[in-house]
Design a protein around this motif. Structure first.
Motif, PDB file in Angstrom:
ATOM      1  N   ILE A  70     -21.138 -19.457 -21.432  1.00 12.20           N
ATOM      2  CA  ILE A  70     -21.758 -20.255 -22.494  1.00 12.20           C
ATOM      3  C   ILE A  70     -20.602 -20.609 -23.418  1.00 12.20           C
ATOM      4  CG2 ILE A  70     -23.504 -20.321 -24.325  1.00 12.20           C
ATOM      5  CD1 ILE A  70     -25.077 -18.215 -22.809  1.00 12.20           C
ATOM      6  N   ASP A  71     -19.816 -21.550 -22.979  1.00 14.77           N
ATOM      7  CA  ASP A  71     -18.574 -21.964 -23.619  1.00 14.77           C
ATOM      8  C   ASP A  71     -18.704 -21.992 -25.154  1.00 14.77           C
ATOM      9  OD1 ASP A  71     -16.122 -23.133 -24.154  1.00 14.77           O
ATOM     10  OD2 ASP A  71     -16.597 -25.057 -23.206  1.00 14.77           O
ATOM     11  N   PRO A  72     -17.865 -21.187 -25.886  1.00 16.88           N
ATOM     12  CA  PRO A  72     -16.694 -20.415 -25.473  1.00 16.88           C
ATOM     13  C   PRO A  72     -16.950 -18.924 -25.192  1.00 16.88           C
ATOM     14  CG  PRO A  72     -16.729 -20.531 -27.847  1.00 16.88           C
ATOM     15  CD  PRO A  72     -17.975 -21.256 -27.375  1.00 16.88           C
ATOM     16  N   PHE A  73     -18.211 -18.522 -25.039  1.00 16.60           N
ATOM     17  CA  PHE A  73     -18.540 -17.121 -24.754  1.00 16.60           C
ATOM     18  C   PHE A  73     -18.516 -16.925 -23.235  1.00 16.60           C
ATOM     19  CE2 PHE A  73     -20.863 -18.568 -28.555  1.00 16.60           C
ATOM     20  CZ  PHE A  73     -20.286 -17.755 -29.510  1.00 16.60           C
ATOM     21  N   ILE A  74     -17.711 -15.957 -22.749  1.00 17.56           N
ATOM     22  CA  ILE A  74     -17.430 -15.938 -21.318  1.00 17.56           C
ATOM     23  C   ILE A  74     -17.788 -14.646 -20.590  1.00 17.56           C
ATOM     24  CG2 ILE A  74     -15.681 -17.746 -21.336  1.00 17.56           C
ATOM     25  CD1 ILE A  74     -13.530 -15.650 -21.667  1.00 17.56           C
ATOM     26  N   PHE A  75     -18.021 -13.564 -21.305  1.00 12.27           N
ATOM     27  CA  PHE A  75     -18.254 -12.297 -20.608  1.00 12.27           C
ATOM     28  C   PHE A  75     -18.956 -11.329 -21.559  1.00 12.27           C
ATOM     29  CE2 PHE A  75     -16.834  -7.949 -19.646  1.00 12.27           C
ATOM     30  CZ  PHE A  75     -17.055  -7.851 -18.286  1.00 12.27           C
ATOM     31  N   LEU A  76     -19.913 -10.562 -21.027  1.00 13.69           N
ATOM     32  CA  LEU A  76     -20.563  -9.526 -21.821  1.00 13.69           C
ATOM     33  C   LEU A  76     -20.865  -8.312 -20.963  1.00 13.69           C
ATOM     34  CD1 LEU A  76     -21.873  -8.724 -24.592  1.00 13.69           C
ATOM     35  CD2 LEU A  76     -24.038  -9.462 -23.601  1.00 13.69           C
ATOM     36  N   ASN A  77     -20.459  -7.142 -21.438  1.00  7.05           N
ATOM     37  CA  ASN A  77     -20.863  -5.865 -20.857  1.00  7.05           C
ATOM     38  C   ASN A  77     -21.696  -5.109 -21.887  1.00  7.05           C
ATOM     39  OD1 ASN A  77     -20.057  -5.661 -18.202  1.00  7.05           O
ATOM     40  ND2 ASN A  77     -18.117  -4.644 -18.632  1.00  7.05           N
ATOM     41  N   HIS A  78     -22.814  -4.554 -21.428  1.00  6.35           N
ATOM     42  CA  HIS A  78     -23.713  -3.767 -22.271  1.00  6.35           C
ATOM     43  C   HIS A  78     -23.723  -2.341 -21.721  1.00  6.35           C
ATOM     44  CE1 HIS A  78     -28.131  -3.280 -23.921  1.00  6.35           C
ATOM     45  NE2 HIS A  78     -27.315  -2.346 -24.353  1.00  6.35           N
ATOM     46  N   HIS A  79     -23.067  -1.430 -22.422  1.00 10.19           N
ATOM     47  CA  HIS A  79     -22.940  -0.035 -21.989  1.00 10.19           C
ATOM     48  C   HIS A  79     -24.007   0.824 -22.677  1.00 10.19           C
ATOM     49  CE1 HIS A  79     -19.119  -1.279 -20.326  1.00 10.19           C
ATOM     50  NE2 HIS A  79     -18.646  -1.578 -21.513  1.00 10.19           N
ATOM     51  N   GLY A  80     -24.748   1.584 -21.880  1.00  8.84           N
ATOM     52  CA  GLY A  80     -25.775   2.444 -22.442  1.00  8.84           C
ATOM     53  C   GLY A  80     -27.106   1.687 -22.563  1.00  8.84           C
ATOM     54  N   HIS A  81     -28.042   2.244 -23.222  1.00 13.83           N
ATOM     55  CA  HIS A  81     -28.050   3.459 -24.011  1.00 13.83           C
ATOM     56  C   HIS A  81     -28.070   4.684 -23.098  1.00 13.83           C
ATOM     57  CE1 HIS A  81     -30.096   6.648 -26.416  1.00 13.83           C
ATOM     58  NE2 HIS A  81     -29.374   6.153 -27.412  1.00 13.83           N
ATOM     59  N   GLN A  82     -27.239   5.692 -23.443  1.00 12.47           N
ATOM     60  CA  GLN A  82     -27.268   6.939 -22.718  1.00 12.47           C
ATOM     61  C   GLN A  82     -26.791   8.055 -23.646  1.00 12.47           C
ATOM     62  OE1 GLN A  82     -23.842   5.329 -20.144  1.00 12.47           O
ATOM     63  NE2 GLN A  82     -23.827   7.525 -19.678  1.00 12.47           N
ATOM     64  N   THR A  83     -27.086   9.304 -23.250  1.00  5.85           N
ATOM     65  CA  THR A  83     -26.687  10.449 -24.049  1.00  5.85           C
ATOM     66  C   THR A  83     -25.670  11.272 -23.267  1.00  5.85           C
ATOM     67  OG1 THR A  83     -28.866  10.524 -25.094  1.00  5.85           O
ATOM     68  CG2 THR A  83     -27.491  12.486 -25.284  1.00  5.85           C
ATOM     69  N   TYR A  84     -24.509  11.460 -23.868  1.00  3.63           N
ATOM     70  CA  TYR A  84     -23.449  12.235 -23.238  1.00  3.63           C
ATOM     71  C   TYR A  84     -23.579  13.714 -23.613  1.00  3.63           C
ATOM     72  CZ  TYR A  84     -20.561   8.406 -21.424  1.00  3.63           C
ATOM     73  OH  TYR A  84     -20.082   7.350 -20.700  1.00  3.63           O
ATOM     74  N   PRO A  85     -23.338  14.599 -22.666  1.00  2.00           N
ATOM     75  CA  PRO A  85     -23.367  16.036 -22.971  1.00  2.00           C
ATOM     76  C   PRO A  85     -22.108  16.471 -23.707  1.00  2.00           C
ATOM     77  CG  PRO A  85     -22.668  15.702 -20.705  1.00  2.00           C
ATOM     78  CD  PRO A  85     -23.011  14.338 -21.253  1.00  2.00           C
ATOM     79  N   LYS A  86     -22.101  17.685 -24.145  1.00  2.03           N
ATOM     80  CA  LYS A  86     -20.885  18.239 -24.746  1.00  2.03           C
ATOM     81  C   LYS A  86     -19.783  18.314 -23.683  1.00  2.03           C
ATOM     82  CE  LYS A  86     -23.182  21.056 -28.281  1.00  2.03           C
ATOM     83  NZ  LYS A  86     -23.400  22.424 -28.803  1.00  2.03           N
ATOM     84  N   ASN A  87     -18.545  18.231 -24.157  1.00  6.90           N
ATOM     85  CA  ASN A  87     -17.369  18.331 -23.273  1.00  6.90           C
ATOM     86  C   ASN A  87     -17.403  17.279 -22.164  1.00  6.90           C
ATOM     87  OD1 ASN A  87     -16.353  20.659 -24.699  1.00  6.90           O
ATOM     88  ND2 ASN A  87     -17.928  21.863 -23.645  1.00  6.90           N
ATOM     89  N   ASN A  88     -17.646  16.021 -22.569  1.00  9.25           N
ATOM     90  CA  ASN A  88     -17.684  14.909 -21.622  1.00  9.25           C
ATOM     91  C   ASN A  88     -16.324  14.209 -21.549  1.00  9.25           C
ATOM     92  OD1 ASN A  88     -17.734  12.352 -23.517  1.00  9.25           O
ATOM     93  ND2 ASN A  88     -19.176  13.814 -24.437  1.00  9.25           N
ATOM     94  N   ASN A  89     -16.209  13.281 -20.619  1.00 12.25           N
ATOM     95  CA  ASN A  89     -14.955  12.540 -20.448  1.00 12.25           C
ATOM     96  C   ASN A  89     -14.897  11.274 -21.301  1.00 12.25           C
ATOM     97  OD1 ASN A  89     -13.834  14.315 -18.511  1.00 12.25           O
ATOM     98  ND2 ASN A  89     -15.136  13.390 -16.923  1.00 12.25           N
ATOM     99  N   GLY A  90     -16.024  10.881 -21.901  1.00  8.93           N
ATOM    100  CA  GLY A  90     -16.033   9.708 -22.765  1.00  8.93           C
ATOM    101  C   GLY A  90     -15.879   8.402 -22.009  1.00  8.93           C
ATOM    102  N   LEU A  91     -15.535   7.363 -22.730  1.00  8.57           N
ATOM    103  CA  LEU A  91     -15.379   6.032 -22.146  1.00  8.57           C
ATOM    104  C   LEU A  91     -14.183   5.996 -21.188  1.00  8.57           C
ATOM    105  CD1 LEU A  91     -15.988   3.936 -25.384  1.00  8.57           C
ATOM    106  CD2 LEU A  91     -17.531   4.091 -23.429  1.00  8.57           C
ATOM    107  N   PRO A  92     -14.290   5.200 -20.106  1.00  9.10           N
ATOM    108  CA  PRO A  92     -13.254   5.229 -19.067  1.00  9.10           C
ATOM    109  C   PRO A  92     -12.202   4.121 -19.174  1.00  9.10           C
ATOM    110  CG  PRO A  92     -15.181   4.104 -18.220  1.00  9.10           C
ATOM    111  CD  PRO A  92     -15.499   4.476 -19.658  1.00  9.10           C
ATOM    112  N   PHE A  93     -12.109   3.468 -20.319  1.00  8.86           N
ATOM    113  CA  PHE A  93     -11.261   2.271 -20.388  1.00  8.86           C
ATOM    114  C   PHE A  93      -9.850   2.612 -20.887  1.00  8.86           C
ATOM    115  CE2 PHE A  93     -15.711   0.903 -21.180  1.00  8.86           C
ATOM    116  CZ  PHE A  93     -15.908   0.293 -19.953  1.00  8.86           C
TER     117      PHE A  93
END
Length: 285
Positions: free
Chosen positions: A32-55
């Motif tokens: 949708i020029d000039p908007f070109i990409f969208l990622n929607h992460h979650g909703h989710q619940t992470y436990p304690k001692n997680n690895n977090g985001l992978p980027f």
């Protein structure tokens, strides 16, 4: 009113253990020029001692990233020396321009304690004349971003960039782009004036809304025709939407991996420059 052209459901594309939906691009909608990409992460619940985001560290050139942190947090680091942790309600705006390397990971606190996470990232194209602009990064917390209420406080507008009813967004942009996150309580409604020639970015993050009597649920992207001068929205239930609009660049676009340019030759040059170390050095731990 602008009439809706199509509704595009977000596809499910998990990344490692991260729940991810991707409504743009799709097999039916390139941009949708000039908007070109969208990622929607979650909703989710992470436990304690997680690895977090992978980027981890990765390069970009020729575009901008706008990151909406609804729940959780993001620790940003880049080869330009910028570093911040932005928490729930905050926004990051990064102009990759001529090129930089960045990482988007969870804070040590979030990885240790866990918690709810919901984050969206939108890629905004840069016009050809600004593809090689100097990289820039700004991260703002929730209380640093301009917001105002409409419809007897049933609508809360977080104005990220551009203007709305005399209010000004908190981020200065290279090209005129209006972008906002809008929280609506059930029954809340608003009408936003949008010039006919501008393209509209409209994504429902949570809940459901009505557009001209048609109910549309969350994780859907609405594509509009360029036939009117406003968009009118009513919340069927508590809802969150991202609304943006801008004049299209109407330029050729070649996107490959993390680079968004105008020609294949420019893409090849981007890879060569990255491999030659021209995006800066990455010396973060």
């Amino acid at each position: 009113m602008k009439t809706r052209k199509a509704i595009h459901a977000a596809d499910y594309h998990p990344i490692a253990d991260l729940i991810t939906y991707n409504p743009l691009p799709s097999h039916k909608l390139r941009q949708i020029d000039p908007f070109i990409f969208l990622n929607h992460h979650g909703h989710q619940t992470y436990p304690k001692n997680n690895n977090g985001l992978p980027f981890g560290p990765h390069p970009h050139r020729g575009m901008e990233t706008v990151t909406f942190i609804l729940e959780g947090d993001i620790m940003h680091k880049d080869s330009g020396g910028h570093e911040s942790v932005i928490e729930a309600g905050g926004i990051q705006w990064m102009t990759a321009g001529s090129g930089l390397i960045h990482a988007e990971v969870s804070s040590e606190k979030f990885k240790k304690e866990g918690g709810d996470l919901e984050i969206l990232q939108l890629w905004v194209n840069l016009p050809a004349k600004h593809k090689m602009t100097k990289p820039k990064y700004i991260g703002l917390q929730k209380n640093e971003i301009n917001h105002f209420k409409l419809d007897e406080d049933k609508v809360n507008v977080q104005l990220i960039s551009g203007e709305w009813e005399g209010q000004k967004g908190s981020f200065e942009t290279i090209s005129p782009i209006m972008l906002s996150t809008i929280h609506l309580k059930a029954g809340g409604k608003f009408t936003k004036s949008i010039p006919q020639e501008e393209n509209v970015f409209f994504y429902i993050v949570k809940g459901s809304v009505e557009l001209q009597g048609e109910k549309i649920p969350f994780r859907n992207l609405v594509e509009f025709n360029n036939d009117g001068e406003s968009v009118s929205v009513k919340a069927s239930e508590d809802a969150i939407i991202i609304l943006g609009h801008a004049k299209p660049f109407n330029e050729p676009i070649v996107a490959q991996g993390p680079f968004v340019m105008n020609t294949q030759q420019e893409i090849m040059q981007a890879y060569q420059d990255y491999q030659a170390g021209k995006f800066g050095s990455w010396d973060h731990e």
